[in-house]
Structure formats: structure tokens, C-alpha cells
Enzyme design. Structure first.
Site, short mmCIF file in Angstrom:
data_model
loop_
_atom_site.label_atom_id
_atom_site.label_comp_id
_atom_site.label_asym_id
_atom_site.label_seq_id
_atom_site.Cartn_x
_atom_site.Cartn_y
_atom_site.Cartn_z
N HIS A 139 7.39 11.23 -19.21
CA HIS A 139 6.06 10.78 -19.63
C HIS A 139 5.20 11.97 -20.10
CE1 HIS A 139 2.46 8.12 -19.36
NE2 HIS A 139 1.85 9.27 -19.07
N GLU A 140 5.17 13.01 -19.30
CA GLU A 140 4.36 14.17 -19.66
C GLU A 140 4.93 14.91 -20.86
OE1 GLU A 140 1.46 14.80 -18.46
OE2 GLU A 140 1.59 13.18 -16.99
N HIS A 162 3.47 13.43 -23.98
CA HIS A 162 2.15 13.99 -24.29
C HIS A 162 2.27 15.40 -24.88
CE1 HIS A 162 0.09 10.70 -22.46
NE2 HIS A 162 0.44 10.98 -21.22
#
Length: 450
Positions: free
Chosen positions: A18-19, A22
Site C-alpha cells: 500500500h505504501e 503512494h
């Protein structure tokens, strides 16, 4: 300890991916990423490159990305590398990238699994054909009979048994549209899912009143429990139980359901031993079911229903992964909708303890397909949760950016700070609630309540 390790590995991977979503889009947009961290807490090791501190921290609980200027209240400057100095569409892309990375991970996991070892019970993915209908169940009132096929359940046409179970668990004590085919004729009706369960995770599909036809062949005995009714009447490994009291059965759940409805009355088994057919009188025995309840049993182990294992082509794997992602995402939407309509309790939500139990159970199951499906499901859940339009979450950031776009100016920083402060408190309360839910579902507390 093994459950904790499994949880850390699975959740760590989900959060890290997920990170990374980003991170990679922030870099592409030219935002200065100050840190990309695996874990939280004290920095243990790492290196600096391109203005970013790539670090491994002490607490292995996922990770985070620190972008310049992303925290409300930080000193604002004209630095082009700061997040808030970039166009709103870029900031939206950066926010979307995390959930999209989770969806892509789930899609990739399922695609890879399907290409190497696609495993599913044959009856679960096929037509929803019934093997036994309990006379006392609410479904019997619809007129459905053994051997009929369910062709509509809730909002799904031609459901398989997975669909039936999933949507039944989301409509506890509600009446749902229900259609079946009997002797070639379609019957459209409704079905009340009557249950004492208050949340989907407490729901037992056996209470629906019908049992799936799990195979076309009779139930085959693989081993006997010493001293059990089956042992005493002379059943042998390899015997095939064709019927009980003339009722053809194709699964042990159907056999057990019939015995519970007959309240353990003496019965006659039609058994096939090799080419020889024989009738064997037997009396079921009331025994501990292992969950604190009693149930009638015969005392034998059986050959499980057939499992379909194959290596799908790349194209079929993509399609199967897409269907899995779509169904899982829509299921989450249905759960949220059910909570707003107040027919699904917030007690059904699970936190880290509940997730750890699910991961451990999947890891203990035969084969690794259950674990892959569980990991993909968790990744989809994480992506969907972060898309909720709530401040602090990615969806909340996108929602605020849309508001600012509508007004064509940024919201005042003091207002943003207050919004994020309130949201942070709400998130902490929400976390405390789901952890409390997890604790109350532990066996120790369940026994205390009972």
C-alpha cells in the site's frame, strides 16, 4: 507465537505494498519523499538515496511513506517538492495509488495462484443443487425439494453455493428473493433466513435448512471410530453409503442433517461393499460435537468431496482473479450498506486479532490456495477501507481535495487541522471498538458469556 508471526508477515506485506503505491506515484509526480520505512519506531538500518531515507525500523508492523509538507500544521514554503504545492489532481493520484496497489496485489496473487495451482471444491463453483431439505426449516415452506436447483438468491442469478452462503450471512433474519427449479419448472418466491446469529461470522450455513449436493457418488467410508455405532454394526473402510432409510445422500452433512431431524431414531443404511449391496440397521449416538453442543453421529471418517485442481491459462487466470476481486469488493460494499441499514451489526467487524485467527486457520488448511485467497481478501479489504471518504484515510484526502476543487481554493489550514484531529480521535475509538469485538469473540470470553 506462530499466529502472531503469520499476522505480522501478512499485514506487513499488505501495508508495505500500500505504501509503495503512494511512494512510486509521489516520486513520479516530483514530490520529495523524505522517508520510506518498513516498520515503525527506532531506525535499525537503511540508506539515503535521491533525498529519501530508506529505512528498516524496530516494530515490523507494515510501514509508511513520509512526504514533504503532507502533515497539517507543518511550516508552509514555496518548495516545489512539497506535496501541497502540487496540483490537486496529482495529490489525488498519490492518494489513490495506495488502494490501487492493494487491488493489484490481490489481482496478482490470485492470477499467480490460478496459473500454478487452482483448487476449489467442485460443488462450490457449480450449480447450487440441493442434496437434502430439512422438513422443519423455513426453506421447506417454499416448496423446494431434494435435488432441486437454486437459480436465484438475493440479487444473484444462477448462484453457486459460495454466493448462497455469502449473501445469506449478509441478510440474517431478513426475507430475500429466492427461486429454484423443480421438475423443470421455475418457482419464484422468498426465503426468510431465520437464525440466532447476530453477525456474519457467527452464522452457520447448516441452519439454512438445505444441504448442497457435494458429489454425484455415495458417501465413502475411509476409517472407523473404535466403539462407535458404525464400528459396532460392521461398517468397513471402503464401504459406500448409498442411502439412509431410502433417502439418497451424497455428503456427510446431508446424512447428519437427516439424523438430527429424526432425533437419532434407528435407521437402515443401504451400503455398497464392492459389488454387494446390503441393508445395515444402525442407531445414531448422541455425542459432543466439539463446540459445546450435542449431535447425532455414526462414528466414521469419510473420503472428502472431490476437489478440482488445475493450472489455468493466463487468460483464464486473469478472468478468475478479476471475478474474485469484483465479488470481494462488492461484498464489502454490501456489508457497509447492511450496517447503515442496521441489519448487520458492527460486531461483525474484525480487527488484528480476528484477522490473525483467519490467517492462521487458512495457513493450517490443506494446500496453499486458502492462504492465498485470504491474503488477497485482506488486501482488497485494506484497499476498500482506505477509500472510505473519512479524513486521515486516502478516501478522506480525495474527498477534501474534491471539495477544494469545487470551491477552487484550499480550505484554511486551521480548519484542516481540526478536521484531522477529530478524525484521528474517531479512528482510535474505531480501532478500540474492533479490538474489543475481537476479544469478546475469543473462546474464553464466549464460554464466560454462555
Amino acid at each position: 507465537m506462530m499466529t502472531i508471526i503469520q499476522l505480522l508477515l501478512v499485514l506487513g506485506l499488505m501495508v508495505l505494498v500500500h505504501e509503495f503505491g503512494h511512494f512510486i506515484v509521489a516520486k513520479w509526480c516530483g514530490v520529495r519523499v523524505e522517508a520510506f520505512a518498513i516498520g515503525f519506531g527506532t531506525r535499525l538500518a537503511g540508506f539515503h538515496r535521491g533525498g529519501t531515507d530508506y529505512r528498516i525500523n524496530a516494530l515490523p508492523l507494515g510501514g509508511y511513506v513520509k512526504m514533504a509538507g503532507e502533515i497539517p500544521g507543518e511550516e508552509v514554503s514555496n518548495d516545489p517538492g512539497e506535496l501541497n504545492n502540487h496540483p490537486r489532481w496529482q495529490r489525488m493520484l498519490i492518494a489513490l495509488a495506495g488502494p490501487i496497489a492493494n487491488f493489484l496485489l490481490a489481482f496478482g496473487l490470485m492470477t499467480g495462484a490460478c496459473m500454478t495451482h487452482y483448487e476449489v471444491n467442485e460443488y462450490q463453483s457449480g450449480p447450487a443443487v440441493t442434496d437434502y431439505i430439512s422438513p422443519g426449516g423455513t426453506v421447506a415452506a417454499t416448496g423446494i425439494r431434494t435435488g432441486d436447483t437454486i437459480v436465484h438468491f438475493n440479487n444473484t442469478e444462477n448462484p453457486n453455493w459460495d454466493d448462497v452462503y455469502q449473501y445469506a450471512s449478509l441478510n440474517l433474519n431478513r426475507r430475500v428473493p429466492f427461486s429454484y427449479v423443480h421438475n423443470g419448472q421455475r418457482v419464484n418466491t422468498t426465503f426468510l433466513i431465520a437464525t440466532t446469529a447476530t453477525s456474519p461470522d457467527q452464522f452457520d450455513p447448516d441452519t439454512l435448512g438445505f444441504v448442497p449436493k457435494m458429489q454425484t457418488t455415495p458417501v465413502k467410508v475411509s476409517a472407523l471410530v473404535a466403539g462407535s455405532p458404525a464400528d459396532r454394526v460392521g461398517l468397513k473402510p471402503g464401504d459406500e453409503i448409498v442411502s439412509i432409510d431410502g433417502l439418497a445422500v451424497h455428503s456427510v452433512p446431508a446424512l447428519l442433517a437427516y439424523m438430527q431431524d429424526q432425533k437419532g431414531k434407528p435407521a437402515v443404511l443401504d451400503v455398497l461393499r464392492g459389488t454387494q449391496s446390503m441393508g445395515i440397521p444402525i442407531t445414531p449416538e448422541l455425542t459432543d460435537a466439539g463446540d459445546g453442543t450435542k449431535a447425532y453421529r455414526l462414528g466414521f471418517q469419510y473420503v472428502p468431496p472431490p476437489v478440482k485442481v488445475e493450472r489455468l491459462s493466463f487468460a483464464k487466470s486473469l478472468k478468475t482473479a478479476w471475478v474474485f476481486n469484483k465479488k470481494s469488493s462488492l461484498l464489502i460494499v454490501d456489508v457497509l450498506k447492511g450496517m447503515f441499514e442496521r441489519h448487520i451489526s458492527v460486531k461483525s467487524l474484525s480487527g488484528p486479532i480476528g484477522i490473525a485467527q483467519v490467517v492462521h486457520q487458512a495457513a493450517e488448511m490443506k494446500g496453499w490456495m486458502p492462504l492465498i485467497q485470504t491474503m488477497a481478501g485482506i488486501s482488497i479489504n485494506l484497499g476498500m477501507f482506505n477509500l472510505l471518504p473519512f479524513p486521515i484515510l486516502d478516501g478522506g484526502m480525495i474527498f477534501l481535495l474534491l471539495i477544494e476543487s469545487a470551491f477552487r481554493r484550499d480550505l484554511p489550514m486551521p480548519i484542516k487541522e481540526r478536521i484531522y484531529q477529530v478524525a484521528f480521535v474517531c479512528i482510535l475509538l474505531f480501532a478500540a471498538m474492533v479490538i474489543f469485538n475481537d476479544i469478546t469473540k475469543l473462546p474464553f470470553f464466549v464460554k464466560m458469556k454462555s
